[in-house]
Motif scaffolding. Sequence first.
Motif, PDB file in Angstrom:
ATOM      1  N   LEU A  74       0.829  -1.216   0.000  1.00  0.00           N
ATOM      2  CA  LEU A  74       0.000   0.000   0.000  1.00  0.00           C
ATOM      3  C   LEU A  74       0.858   1.258   0.000  1.00  0.00           C
ATOM      4  O   LEU A  74       0.472   2.288  -0.561  1.00  0.00           O
ATOM      5  N   LEU A  82      -5.133   6.161  -3.058  1.00  0.00           N
ATOM      6  CA  LEU A  82      -5.696   5.015  -2.334  1.00  0.00           C
ATOM      7  C   LEU A  82      -7.031   5.401  -1.690  1.00  0.00           C
ATOM      8  O   LEU A  82      -7.112   6.324  -0.894  1.00  0.00           O
ATOM      9  N   SER A  85      -8.469  -0.158   1.643  1.00  0.00           N
ATOM     10  CA  SER A  85      -7.993  -1.539   1.452  1.00  0.00           C
ATOM     11  C   SER A  85      -8.548  -2.401   2.575  1.00  0.00           C
ATOM     12  O   SER A  85      -8.796  -1.901   3.685  1.00  0.00           O
ATOM     13  N   THR A 113     -13.796  -0.498   0.594  1.00  0.00           N
ATOM     14  CA  THR A 113     -13.589  -1.252  -0.649  1.00  0.00           C
ATOM     15  C   THR A 113     -14.896  -1.825  -1.187  1.00  0.00           C
ATOM     16  O   THR A 113     -14.980  -2.162  -2.363  1.00  0.00           O
ATOM     17  N   VAL A 245      -8.003  -3.932  -2.736  1.00  0.00           N
ATOM     18  CA  VAL A 245      -7.499  -2.561  -2.709  1.00  0.00           C
ATOM     19  C   VAL A 245      -8.328  -1.726  -3.696  1.00  0.00           C
ATOM     20  O   VAL A 245      -8.546  -2.142  -4.833  1.00  0.00           O
TER      21      VAL A 245
END
Lengths: 414, 230
Positions: A74, A82, A85, A113, A245
């Motif tokens: 990550l 991002l 996750s 997610t 992810v």
Amino acid sequence: MFFRMITASLMRRRSRMLVALLAIAIGATILSGLVTIYYDVPRQMGAQFRNYGANILFTPSENSFSAEDLEAGLALADEGALVGSAPYRYESVRIHEQPVMAAGTNMEGAQKTSPYWLVEGEWPSASGEVMIGKNVADNLQLKNGSTFSMVYTGEDSEETPAESGAESAADGVESAAEEAESPAAGPSDGSGGEEDAEEDGYREAEFTVTAVLSTGGPEENYVYISMEDLEALTEISGKIDLAEVSMSAGAEELNAYTQKVSGEVPAVRAQLVKRVTASETTVLSKLQALVLLVTIVVLALTMICVATTMTAVVAERRREIGLRKAIGASDGSIIREFMGEGMLLGFLGGIIGAFLGFAFAQTVSMKVFSSSITFQPLLVPVTIIVSIAITGLACLLPIRSATKVDPALVLKGE
Amino acid sequence: MSLLELHNVYKIYGDLHALDNVDLKVERGEWVAIMGPSGSGKSTMMNIIGCMDKPTKGEVLLDGIDIAKESAKNLTTIRRDKIGLIFQQFHLVNYLTALENVMLAQYYHSIPDEKEAYEALEKVGLADRAKHLPSQLSGGEQQRVCVARALINHPEIILADEPTGNLDDSNEETVVELFRRLHEDGTTLIVVTHDPEVAEVAQRMVVLRNGKIARETVNENFTGHIRFHV
């Protein structure tokens, strides 16, 4: 004198020039707005697509990977890209003597997610709380508030979701669910609260249902508990079978990221969830093509509009052009003066359009995507330059006809 | 050599001879009036002398240059450098002030000089109207701005097309007085007019009829001052 003349022409013939300025400003506004949307669509749509689940899967290169491997993977993501996750670890357990697949995860991460999950109740937030799939709830007659004992016997399932392949795992780990349906022997003493280790590998703990999960997919066959509870029940920690992810980025960036993770974190094999990324890319490219097409059409319409206005301006100033030529203006002077006026209009229209365009794009973004867009300062000079260029191009033909005006017409009293 | 010489000049449109074998000489510093009924060829002659048209046949020498042989680009240069134009309908640029209208001629000729343009307006008695737009000026004032614009580049010759056609007697007198002063300064004047009172002020009167010079009269009693017929 040149600037004095062209500014006087614009300022003292306001009503005429306002029409031309309006045409240019509207064109520049739509142009600037559409270009802003064109460049912001991937971000906006990326955020929308993240509502449909993760687009990257981390699977183990061998049996499993650790939480440290996940963190390392990550950490390679671009800042801000991002979205979330969620690690998953699957263990076969028994509830009411029935074999069920328990999925240990980070509940906060899972919410990010898998935002499309329909959760009835409250997401588990404390130790001893679980979320169960609807099928499990129906089969075991459990509902929100029910308590039950979960028994871990240490039996290995024949196939974990990670082993069944990244794609099927993303779809909800169907094979694992099927596996969970196979009967598994294991006593249960019915005692709850704390883990019991009466036999080797046999442990039991009591849990309370806080939420029932409906997705219409294989996720309904699982019992979701926190990773900490699963690790406490199994007394095995730091093991992750797969991680979902969710990342907001284009297909190329996602590809580069997965290759980077696979290269730099040997325990992890990062893969794109092709179904999500491919449809995202397709929709994005079609949407961008549409916006581009509309932009080109708007540019063409703006040019026609400006050309028409300038043609009218030239027509009504034929006598003035004749006079200028009679008192010694060359064709070059006439071209410079009219082009100067046109470009000054383009400049003013570009400034107005750049800012109104942002307001237009912001309105569209708020109405369509329910999120704001960031102001792109670079778009201001770009809009002004394009606006000047388009106006200049549109002025070419009318100005060419201006140079053909006969100076003698002023003597004829026309 | 005369400042302007026309030798056997023809201008033919199809079967129409707008100018038919015209010979004319205008000396440097001379004040000539051209008269004639409509269709007599006055405007055609003005266009040719003003370098805005070329003859079909013949020679037109302006300060020694045969304008019949020059390109359109060169004619623009000759017009800018040697000719000052005054029109019946004034033809001022309506969004430029009186001062800027005068400076416009400077701009196309060389470098605009606001002070010099202001002095030209002063010469025609319009210093106090320099910042006014044409729409804020009377007809006489507009024609005086037109005169200031014509003389600002010190042209060899001033061509005036019906300069008093739209003016009342008072303004007509003012404009003719300006012409007299220009003539005193040595400027060559060619004035096309229907008005016998304006024509009679000139040193010489040329009458055109059917494209030909019908008559030439020299004003023996030339004073440059207008005498209104009662």
